[in-house]
Design a protein around this motif. Structure first.
Motif, PDB file in Angstrom:
ATOM      1  N   PRO A 156       3.038   4.024  -1.448  1.00 42.75           N
ATOM      2  CA  PRO A 156       3.158   4.282  -3.041  1.00 42.75           C
ATOM      3  C   PRO A 156       4.621   4.145  -3.670  1.00 42.75           C
ATOM      4  CG  PRO A 156       2.867   6.427  -1.688  1.00 42.75           C
ATOM      5  CD  PRO A 156       2.664   5.063  -0.876  1.00 42.75           C
ATOM      6  N   ASN A 183       0.543  -1.156   0.101  1.00 38.32           N
ATOM      7  CA  ASN A 183       0.032  -0.108  -0.121  1.00 38.32           C
ATOM      8  C   ASN A 183       0.877   1.311   0.079  1.00 38.32           C
ATOM      9  OD1 ASN A 183      -3.015  -0.400   0.291  1.00 38.32           O
ATOM     10  ND2 ASN A 183      -2.099  -2.184   1.502  1.00 38.32           N
ATOM     11  N   SER A 236      -6.490  -7.444  -2.150  1.00 38.23           N
ATOM     12  CA  SER A 236      -7.429  -6.601  -1.503  1.00 38.23           C
ATOM     13  C   SER A 236      -7.827  -6.978  -0.225  1.00 38.23           C
ATOM     14  CB  SER A 236      -8.669  -6.876  -2.298  1.00 38.23           C
ATOM     15  OG  SER A 236      -9.049  -8.149  -2.394  1.00 38.23           O
ATOM     16  N   THR A 288      -2.568  -8.852  -7.738  1.00 39.96           N
ATOM     17  CA  THR A 288      -3.499  -7.667  -7.061  1.00 39.96           C
ATOM     18  C   THR A 288      -3.828  -8.280  -5.544  1.00 39.96           C
ATOM     19  OG1 THR A 288      -5.521  -8.545  -7.718  1.00 39.96           O
ATOM     20  CG2 THR A 288      -4.442  -7.148  -9.278  1.00 39.96           C
ATOM     21  N   PRO A 318      -4.863  -1.400 -11.697  1.00 43.85           N
ATOM     22  CA  PRO A 318      -5.807  -1.489 -10.559  1.00 43.85           C
ATOM     23  C   PRO A 318      -5.264  -1.173  -9.227  1.00 43.85           C
ATOM     24  CG  PRO A 318      -5.943  -3.489 -11.791  1.00 43.85           C
ATOM     25  CD  PRO A 318      -4.787  -2.725 -12.488  1.00 43.85           C
ATOM     26  N   GLN A 319      -5.749  -0.669  -8.363  1.00 41.82           N
ATOM     27  CA  GLN A 319      -5.272  -0.208  -7.061  1.00 41.82           C
ATOM     28  C   GLN A 319      -4.482  -1.611  -6.451  1.00 41.82           C
ATOM     29  OE1 GLN A 319      -8.033   1.076  -4.111  1.00 41.82           O
ATOM     30  NE2 GLN A 319      -6.377   1.976  -2.696  1.00 41.82           N
ATOM     31  N   ASN A 320      -3.577  -1.459  -5.632  1.00 43.10           N
ATOM     32  CA  ASN A 320      -2.707  -2.438  -4.966  1.00 43.10           C
ATOM     33  C   ASN A 320      -2.256  -3.594  -5.874  1.00 43.10           C
ATOM     34  OD1 ASN A 320      -3.070  -1.225  -2.512  1.00 43.10           O
ATOM     35  ND2 ASN A 320      -5.059  -2.175  -2.006  1.00 43.10           N
TER      36      ASN A 320
END
Length: 401
Positions: free
Chosen positions: A288, A286, A399, A397, A385-387
Protein backbone atom coordinates in the motif's frame (compact mmCIF):
# COMPACT_ATOMS: atom_id res chain seq x y z
CA UNK A 1 29.19 2.13 -47.52
CA UNK A 2 31.97 2.17 -44.92
CA UNK A 3 34.98 0.08 -45.98
CA UNK A 4 35.41 -3.02 -43.83
CA UNK A 5 38.14 -5.62 -44.34
CA UNK A 6 37.21 -9.17 -45.32
CA UNK A 7 38.36 -10.68 -42.03
CA UNK A 8 36.08 -8.34 -40.06
CA UNK A 9 33.13 -9.22 -42.29
CA UNK A 10 33.75 -12.94 -41.77
CA UNK A 11 34.04 -12.49 -38.01
CA UNK A 12 30.86 -10.42 -37.92
CA UNK A 13 28.96 -13.01 -39.99
CA UNK A 14 30.11 -15.80 -37.68
CA UNK A 15 29.25 -13.91 -34.49
CA UNK A 16 25.87 -12.89 -35.89
CA UNK A 17 24.99 -16.50 -36.70
CA UNK A 18 26.09 -17.57 -33.19
CA UNK A 19 23.98 -14.77 -31.69
CA UNK A 20 20.87 -15.93 -33.53
CA UNK A 21 21.38 -19.53 -32.40
CA UNK A 22 21.86 -18.42 -28.80
CA UNK A 23 18.77 -16.19 -28.91
CA UNK A 24 16.76 -19.16 -30.15
CA UNK A 25 18.17 -21.37 -27.38
CA UNK A 26 17.11 -18.80 -24.77
CA UNK A 27 13.63 -18.41 -26.31
CA UNK A 28 14.23 -14.72 -27.00
CA UNK A 29 13.67 -15.56 -30.68
CA UNK A 30 10.69 -17.84 -31.26
CA UNK A 31 9.68 -17.05 -34.86
CA UNK A 32 11.35 -17.53 -38.23
CA UNK A 33 10.66 -13.91 -39.17
CA UNK A 34 12.59 -12.42 -36.24
CA UNK A 35 15.38 -14.97 -36.69
CA UNK A 36 15.73 -13.97 -40.34
CA UNK A 37 15.82 -10.26 -39.45
CA UNK A 38 18.56 -10.77 -36.87
CA UNK A 39 20.52 -12.93 -39.30
CA UNK A 40 20.33 -10.27 -42.01
CA UNK A 41 21.07 -6.95 -40.24
CA UNK A 42 24.81 -6.14 -39.87
CA UNK A 43 24.49 -5.09 -36.25
CA UNK A 44 28.12 -3.93 -35.99
CA UNK A 45 27.54 -1.13 -38.51
CA UNK A 46 25.27 0.55 -35.95
CA UNK A 47 27.98 0.59 -33.25
CA UNK A 48 31.29 1.12 -35.08
CA UNK A 49 32.95 2.33 -31.87
CA UNK A 50 32.41 -1.02 -30.10
CA UNK A 51 34.11 -4.38 -30.56
CA UNK A 52 32.36 -7.15 -32.46
CA UNK A 53 32.35 -9.24 -29.29
CA UNK A 54 30.37 -6.57 -27.41
CA UNK A 55 28.02 -5.79 -30.31
CA UNK A 56 27.02 -9.42 -30.79
CA UNK A 57 26.84 -10.30 -27.09
CA UNK A 58 23.25 -11.21 -26.18
CA UNK A 59 23.07 -9.10 -23.04
CA UNK A 60 25.51 -6.21 -23.54
CA UNK A 61 24.40 -2.68 -24.32
CA UNK A 62 26.51 -0.19 -26.26
CA UNK A 63 26.47 3.33 -24.79
CA UNK A 64 25.81 5.94 -27.47
CA UNK A 65 25.46 9.20 -25.52
CA UNK A 66 25.88 10.23 -21.88
CA UNK A 67 24.68 13.26 -19.93
CA UNK A 68 26.85 15.69 -17.97
CA UNK A 69 26.84 13.29 -14.99
CA UNK A 70 28.10 10.38 -17.07
CA UNK A 71 24.73 8.59 -17.13
CA UNK A 72 23.54 6.93 -20.32
CA UNK A 73 20.82 8.86 -22.14
CA UNK A 74 20.98 6.70 -25.27
CA UNK A 75 22.24 3.17 -25.83
CA UNK A 76 22.05 0.40 -28.39
CA UNK A 77 19.94 -2.05 -26.44
CA UNK A 78 21.00 -5.63 -25.82
CA UNK A 79 20.13 -8.06 -28.61
CA UNK A 80 18.19 -10.29 -26.21
CA UNK A 81 15.82 -7.49 -25.18
CA UNK A 82 15.36 -6.29 -28.76
CA UNK A 83 14.44 -9.81 -29.86
CA UNK A 84 11.96 -10.24 -27.02
CA UNK A 85 10.19 -6.98 -27.86
CA UNK A 86 10.05 -7.74 -31.57
CA UNK A 87 8.48 -11.12 -30.79
CA UNK A 88 5.97 -9.35 -28.55
CA UNK A 89 5.14 -6.99 -31.41
CA UNK A 90 4.30 -9.84 -33.86
CA UNK A 91 5.05 -7.72 -36.92
CA UNK A 92 3.86 -8.86 -40.35
CA UNK A 93 4.98 -7.87 -43.87
CA UNK A 94 3.31 -4.71 -45.16
CA UNK A 95 2.66 -3.21 -41.73
CA UNK A 96 3.22 0.43 -40.83
CA UNK A 97 5.40 0.72 -37.69
CA UNK A 98 6.47 3.64 -35.51
CA UNK A 99 9.52 3.35 -33.26
CA UNK A 100 9.76 5.89 -30.43
CA UNK A 101 13.41 6.24 -29.42
CA UNK A 102 15.93 5.96 -32.26
CA UNK A 103 19.13 3.98 -32.39
CA UNK A 104 19.19 2.62 -35.89
CA UNK A 105 19.60 -1.13 -35.56
CA UNK A 106 16.11 -1.79 -34.19
CA UNK A 107 14.62 0.22 -37.05
CA UNK A 108 16.63 -1.95 -39.44
CA UNK A 109 15.15 -5.09 -37.86
CA UNK A 110 11.70 -3.53 -38.24
CA UNK A 111 12.32 -2.79 -41.92
CA UNK A 112 13.32 -6.41 -42.48
CA UNK A 113 10.11 -7.55 -40.79
CA UNK A 114 7.71 -5.26 -42.71
CA UNK A 115 9.49 -5.74 -46.03
CA UNK A 116 9.40 -3.48 -49.07
CA UNK A 117 5.64 -2.98 -48.89
CA UNK A 118 5.75 -1.86 -45.24
CA UNK A 119 6.78 1.40 -43.66
CA UNK A 120 9.02 2.16 -40.68
CA UNK A 121 9.34 5.56 -38.96
CA UNK A 122 11.73 6.14 -36.06
CA UNK A 123 11.51 9.29 -33.93
CA UNK A 124 13.79 10.74 -31.24
CA UNK A 125 13.96 13.97 -29.25
CA UNK A 126 17.76 14.24 -29.57
CA UNK A 127 19.14 15.60 -32.84
CA UNK A 128 22.49 13.90 -32.32
CA UNK A 129 20.80 10.51 -32.00
CA UNK A 130 18.59 11.07 -35.06
CA UNK A 131 21.61 12.12 -37.17
CA UNK A 132 23.59 9.11 -35.99
CA UNK A 133 20.70 6.73 -36.70
CA UNK A 134 20.27 8.20 -40.19
CA UNK A 135 23.96 7.76 -41.02
CA UNK A 136 24.05 4.18 -39.72
CA UNK A 137 20.84 3.20 -41.51
CA UNK A 138 22.10 4.61 -44.81
CA UNK A 139 25.49 2.97 -44.34
CA UNK A 140 23.82 -0.42 -43.74
CA UNK A 141 21.48 0.00 -46.72
CA UNK A 142 18.21 0.73 -44.86
CA UNK A 143 17.39 3.93 -46.71
CA UNK A 144 13.61 3.30 -46.63
CA UNK A 145 13.42 3.93 -42.87
CA UNK A 146 12.11 7.43 -42.09
CA UNK A 147 13.87 9.33 -39.30
CA UNK A 148 12.07 12.14 -37.47
CA UNK A 149 13.33 14.67 -34.91
CA UNK A 150 10.51 15.28 -32.41
CA UNK A 151 9.36 14.56 -28.87
CA UNK A 152 8.11 10.97 -28.93
CA UNK A 153 5.46 11.86 -26.33
CA UNK A 154 3.45 13.35 -29.19
CA UNK A 155 4.01 10.45 -31.59
CA UNK A 156 4.25 11.16 -35.31
CA UNK A 157 0.58 11.91 -36.20
CA UNK A 158 1.26 12.66 -39.87
CA UNK A 159 2.05 8.96 -40.44
CA UNK A 160 -0.77 7.56 -38.28
CA UNK A 161 -2.48 5.22 -37.85
CA UNK A 162 0.21 2.59 -37.20
CA UNK A 163 -0.23 -1.15 -36.96
CA UNK A 164 2.50 -1.25 -34.33
CA UNK A 165 4.17 1.31 -32.05
CA UNK A 166 7.34 0.18 -30.29
CA UNK A 167 8.84 2.33 -27.55
CA UNK A 168 12.54 1.89 -26.78
CA UNK A 169 12.85 4.10 -23.70
CA UNK A 170 11.42 3.50 -20.23
CA UNK A 171 8.03 5.22 -20.16
CA UNK A 172 6.35 6.46 -16.98
CA UNK A 173 3.01 6.97 -18.73
CA UNK A 174 1.15 6.28 -21.98
CA UNK A 175 0.07 9.50 -23.72
CA UNK A 176 -3.18 9.60 -25.63
CA UNK A 177 -1.22 10.24 -28.85
CA UNK A 178 0.15 6.67 -28.75
CA UNK A 179 -3.29 5.12 -28.31
CA UNK A 180 -4.89 7.37 -30.92
CA UNK A 181 -1.98 6.64 -33.26
CA UNK A 182 -2.81 2.92 -33.40
CA UNK A 183 -5.11 1.21 -35.86
CA UNK A 184 -8.21 -0.41 -34.39
CA UNK A 185 -6.33 -3.71 -34.06
CA UNK A 186 -2.97 -2.08 -33.37
CA UNK A 187 -0.45 -3.06 -30.75
CA UNK A 188 1.80 -0.95 -28.50
CA UNK A 189 4.95 -2.51 -27.04
CA UNK A 190 6.28 -0.28 -24.27
CA UNK A 191 8.73 -0.61 -21.35
CA UNK A 192 6.41 0.73 -18.64
CA UNK A 193 7.93 1.76 -15.31
CA UNK A 194 5.95 1.60 -12.07
CA UNK A 195 7.61 2.41 -8.72
CA UNK A 196 11.09 1.80 -10.11
CA UNK A 197 10.42 -1.56 -11.79
CA UNK A 198 10.03 -1.87 -15.58
CA UNK A 199 8.28 -4.42 -17.77
CA UNK A 200 8.07 -4.52 -21.55
CA UNK A 201 4.31 -4.86 -22.02
CA UNK A 202 2.57 -5.71 -25.30
CA UNK A 203 -0.74 -3.83 -25.22
CA UNK A 204 -3.58 -4.31 -27.70
CA UNK A 205 -6.30 -1.72 -28.19
CA UNK A 206 -9.37 -2.41 -26.09
CA UNK A 207 -12.03 0.18 -26.79
CA UNK A 208 -10.66 3.53 -25.65
CA UNK A 209 -7.90 1.87 -23.63
CA UNK A 210 -5.36 -0.94 -23.77
CA UNK A 211 -5.10 -4.50 -22.43
CA UNK A 212 -1.90 -6.53 -22.16
CA UNK A 213 -1.11 -9.71 -24.07
CA UNK A 214 2.33 -10.34 -22.56
CA UNK A 215 4.97 -8.75 -20.35
CA UNK A 216 8.68 -9.34 -19.89
CA UNK A 217 11.36 -7.96 -17.58
CA UNK A 218 13.16 -5.02 -19.21
CA UNK A 219 15.61 -2.22 -18.53
CA UNK A 220 15.90 0.96 -20.61
CA UNK A 221 17.22 4.49 -20.31
CA UNK A 222 14.39 6.80 -19.17
CA UNK A 223 12.14 8.78 -21.49
CA UNK A 224 13.14 12.41 -22.06
CA UNK A 225 11.04 15.47 -22.81
CA UNK A 226 7.37 15.81 -21.93
CA UNK A 227 7.13 12.11 -21.03
CA UNK A 228 9.90 12.18 -18.39
CA UNK A 229 9.08 10.39 -15.14
CA UNK A 230 7.66 12.15 -12.11
CA UNK A 231 9.84 10.52 -9.48
CA UNK A 232 10.87 11.29 -5.92
CA UNK A 233 14.17 10.14 -4.44
CA UNK A 234 15.36 10.48 -0.86
CA UNK A 235 18.89 9.91 0.41
CA UNK A 236 18.61 8.32 3.86
CA UNK A 237 22.36 8.23 4.36
CA UNK A 238 25.42 7.77 2.18
CA UNK A 239 24.78 4.69 0.05
CA UNK A 240 21.08 4.23 0.98
CA UNK A 241 18.35 5.67 -1.25
CA UNK A 242 14.60 5.17 -1.57
CA UNK A 243 12.58 6.16 -4.63
CA UNK A 244 8.93 6.25 -5.61
CA UNK A 245 6.74 7.73 -8.32
CA UNK A 246 3.65 7.74 -6.07
CA UNK A 247 3.03 11.16 -4.57
CA UNK A 248 0.85 9.65 -1.84
CA UNK A 249 3.73 7.74 -0.22
CA UNK A 250 5.17 9.44 2.89
CA UNK A 251 8.89 10.11 2.54
CA UNK A 252 10.56 11.39 5.71
CA UNK A 253 14.27 10.74 5.10
CA UNK A 254 15.38 11.70 8.60
CA UNK A 255 12.83 9.43 10.32
CA UNK A 256 13.50 6.50 7.95
CA UNK A 257 17.24 6.87 8.43
CA UNK A 258 16.74 6.87 12.20
CA UNK A 259 14.66 3.69 11.83
CA UNK A 260 17.59 1.90 10.19
CA UNK A 261 19.62 2.45 13.36
CA UNK A 262 16.96 0.66 15.42
CA UNK A 263 17.25 -3.11 16.00
CA UNK A 264 16.02 -5.13 13.05
CA UNK A 265 12.97 -7.33 13.31
CA UNK A 266 13.23 -10.47 11.13
CA UNK A 267 10.07 -12.39 10.34
CA UNK A 268 9.96 -15.56 8.22
CA UNK A 269 6.80 -16.09 6.20
CA UNK A 270 6.89 -19.86 5.70
CA UNK A 271 6.35 -19.13 1.97
CA UNK A 272 8.52 -20.25 -0.93
CA UNK A 273 10.84 -17.72 -2.56
CA UNK A 274 11.51 -18.00 -6.27
CA UNK A 275 10.67 -16.24 -9.57
CA UNK A 276 11.99 -12.99 -8.06
CA UNK A 277 10.91 -10.81 -11.01
CA UNK A 278 7.29 -11.98 -10.69
CA UNK A 279 7.37 -11.64 -6.91
CA UNK A 280 8.79 -8.11 -7.09
CA UNK A 281 6.10 -7.10 -9.57
CA UNK A 282 3.39 -8.42 -7.26
CA UNK A 283 4.84 -6.64 -4.24
CA UNK A 284 5.35 -3.38 -6.13
CA UNK A 285 1.70 -3.24 -7.18
CA UNK A 286 0.14 -4.59 -3.98
CA UNK A 287 2.07 -3.01 -1.10
CA UNK A 288 0.00 0.00 0.00
CA UNK A 289 2.87 2.45 0.55
CA UNK A 290 5.75 1.16 -1.54
CA UNK A 291 9.19 2.54 -2.35
CA UNK A 292 12.21 0.97 -3.95
CA UNK A 293 15.13 0.62 -1.54
CA UNK A 294 18.68 0.73 -2.94
CA UNK A 295 21.86 0.19 -0.95
CA UNK A 296 25.51 0.34 -2.00
CA UNK A 297 27.76 -2.68 -1.56
CA UNK A 298 29.80 -1.15 1.29
CA UNK A 299 26.59 -0.50 3.24
CA UNK A 300 25.49 -4.10 2.70
CA UNK A 301 28.94 -5.37 3.68
CA UNK A 302 28.64 -3.47 6.96
CA UNK A 303 25.44 -5.41 7.70
CA UNK A 304 23.18 -2.38 7.88
CA UNK A 305 21.01 -3.42 4.93
CA UNK A 306 20.35 -6.87 3.47
CA UNK A 307 21.87 -7.83 0.06
CA UNK A 308 18.39 -7.81 -1.55
CA UNK A 309 18.73 -4.01 -1.73
CA UNK A 310 21.83 -4.16 -3.95
CA UNK A 311 19.69 -4.25 -7.10
CA UNK A 312 16.68 -2.55 -5.53
CA UNK A 313 13.93 -4.17 -3.49
CA UNK A 314 10.29 -3.28 -2.81
CA UNK A 315 9.98 -1.73 0.64
CA UNK A 316 6.89 -0.87 2.67
CA UNK A 317 7.21 2.43 4.53
CA UNK A 318 5.32 4.50 7.06
CA UNK A 319 6.30 7.92 8.34
CA UNK A 320 8.97 6.45 10.64
CA UNK A 321 9.42 2.73 9.77
CA UNK A 322 10.48 0.52 6.87
CA UNK A 323 10.17 -3.16 5.92
CA UNK A 324 11.62 -5.06 2.96
CA UNK A 325 12.03 -8.58 1.61
CA UNK A 326 14.80 -11.07 2.35
CA UNK A 327 15.29 -14.85 2.01
CA UNK A 328 17.02 -17.83 3.62
CA UNK A 329 17.76 -21.45 2.73
CA UNK A 330 14.86 -23.74 3.58
CA UNK A 331 14.37 -27.11 1.87
CA UNK A 332 10.86 -27.34 3.30
CA UNK A 333 9.77 -24.48 1.03
CA UNK A 334 11.53 -25.80 -2.07
CA UNK A 335 14.98 -24.30 -1.54
CA UNK A 336 14.40 -20.80 -0.21
CA UNK A 337 11.95 -19.16 2.17
CA UNK A 338 10.89 -15.53 1.90
CA UNK A 339 10.97 -13.24 4.90
CA UNK A 340 10.85 -9.64 6.02
CA UNK A 341 13.33 -7.31 7.70
CA UNK A 342 11.71 -4.36 9.44
CA UNK A 343 13.01 -1.34 11.39
CA UNK A 344 11.34 1.39 13.41
CA UNK A 345 8.42 1.90 15.80
CA UNK A 346 5.95 0.31 13.34
CA UNK A 347 8.18 -2.65 12.50
CA UNK A 348 5.74 -5.29 13.80
CA UNK A 349 2.77 -3.95 11.85
CA UNK A 350 4.75 -3.50 8.61
CA UNK A 351 6.31 -6.97 8.92
CA UNK A 352 2.86 -8.54 9.40
CA UNK A 353 1.48 -6.74 6.35
CA UNK A 354 4.46 -7.61 4.17
CA UNK A 355 4.54 -11.27 5.28
CA UNK A 356 0.87 -11.71 4.44
CA UNK A 357 1.53 -10.56 0.86
CA UNK A 358 4.47 -12.95 0.53
CA UNK A 359 2.24 -15.85 1.58
CA UNK A 360 -0.58 -14.75 -0.71
CA UNK A 361 1.73 -14.62 -3.72
CA UNK A 362 3.27 -18.02 -2.97
CA UNK A 363 -0.13 -19.67 -2.49
CA UNK A 364 -2.05 -18.14 -5.38
CA UNK A 365 0.20 -16.40 -7.94
CA UNK A 366 3.56 -18.20 -7.98
CA UNK A 367 3.99 -18.56 -11.73
CA UNK A 368 4.90 -16.50 -14.76
CA UNK A 369 2.41 -14.51 -16.80
CA UNK A 370 -0.24 -14.27 -14.08
CA UNK A 371 -0.83 -10.52 -14.47
CA UNK A 372 -3.18 -8.70 -16.83
CA UNK A 373 -2.39 -5.01 -17.25
CA UNK A 374 -4.87 -2.43 -18.48
CA UNK A 375 -4.39 1.19 -19.32
CA UNK A 376 -7.40 3.50 -19.04
CA UNK A 377 -6.85 7.02 -20.45
CA UNK A 378 -8.55 10.08 -19.07
CA UNK A 379 -9.50 11.26 -15.58
CA UNK A 380 -9.14 8.68 -12.82
CA UNK A 381 -12.38 7.25 -11.41
CA UNK A 382 -13.26 7.73 -7.75
CA UNK A 383 -12.56 5.63 -5.83
CA UNK A 384 -9.44 4.37 -7.59
CA UNK A 385 -9.71 0.66 -8.53
CA UNK A 386 -7.68 -1.89 -6.57
CA UNK A 387 -4.05 -2.25 -7.74
CA UNK A 388 -4.39 0.94 -9.80
CA UNK A 389 -1.52 3.36 -10.35
CA UNK A 390 -2.38 6.96 -11.11
CA UNK A 391 -0.59 8.57 -14.04
CA UNK A 392 -0.67 11.94 -15.79
CA UNK A 393 -2.77 10.75 -18.73
CA UNK A 394 -4.74 7.90 -17.15
CA UNK A 395 -4.36 4.90 -14.84
CA UNK A 396 -2.57 1.56 -15.00
CA UNK A 397 -4.39 -1.38 -13.40
CA UNK A 398 -3.07 -4.88 -12.73
CA UNK A 399 -5.04 -8.00 -11.88
CA UNK A 400 -3.73 -11.44 -10.93
CA UNK A 401 -5.45 -14.64 -12.07
Amino acid sequence: MTAVDDATVRDADRLRAEMVRALRDQDAITSEAVAAAFAMVPRHLFAPEASLKVVYDLHRIVPVKKDDNGLNVSVMSAAHLQAVMLEQADIEPGMKVLEIGSGGVNAAYLQELVGGDGEVTTVDIDGDIVDRARLCLDDAGYTLVKTVLADGERGVPEGAPYDRIIVTAAAWDIPRSWIDGLTEKGRLVVPLTVCGTTRSIAFDRDGEGLVSRSYRLAHFVPMQGEGAAEERKALLREGVVVQTDDGRVPLNPQALNHALDAPRLVRWSGAAWDLPDELELYLTLNLPSVVRLHAAKDVVDQGLVNPSALVGVSALVSEDSIAYRTRRDNEDTGGFESGVIAHGPQAEALADQYSELLRRWAEHHRRRGAVTFRYLPGPAPTPLPQNAVLRRHGIVTASWT
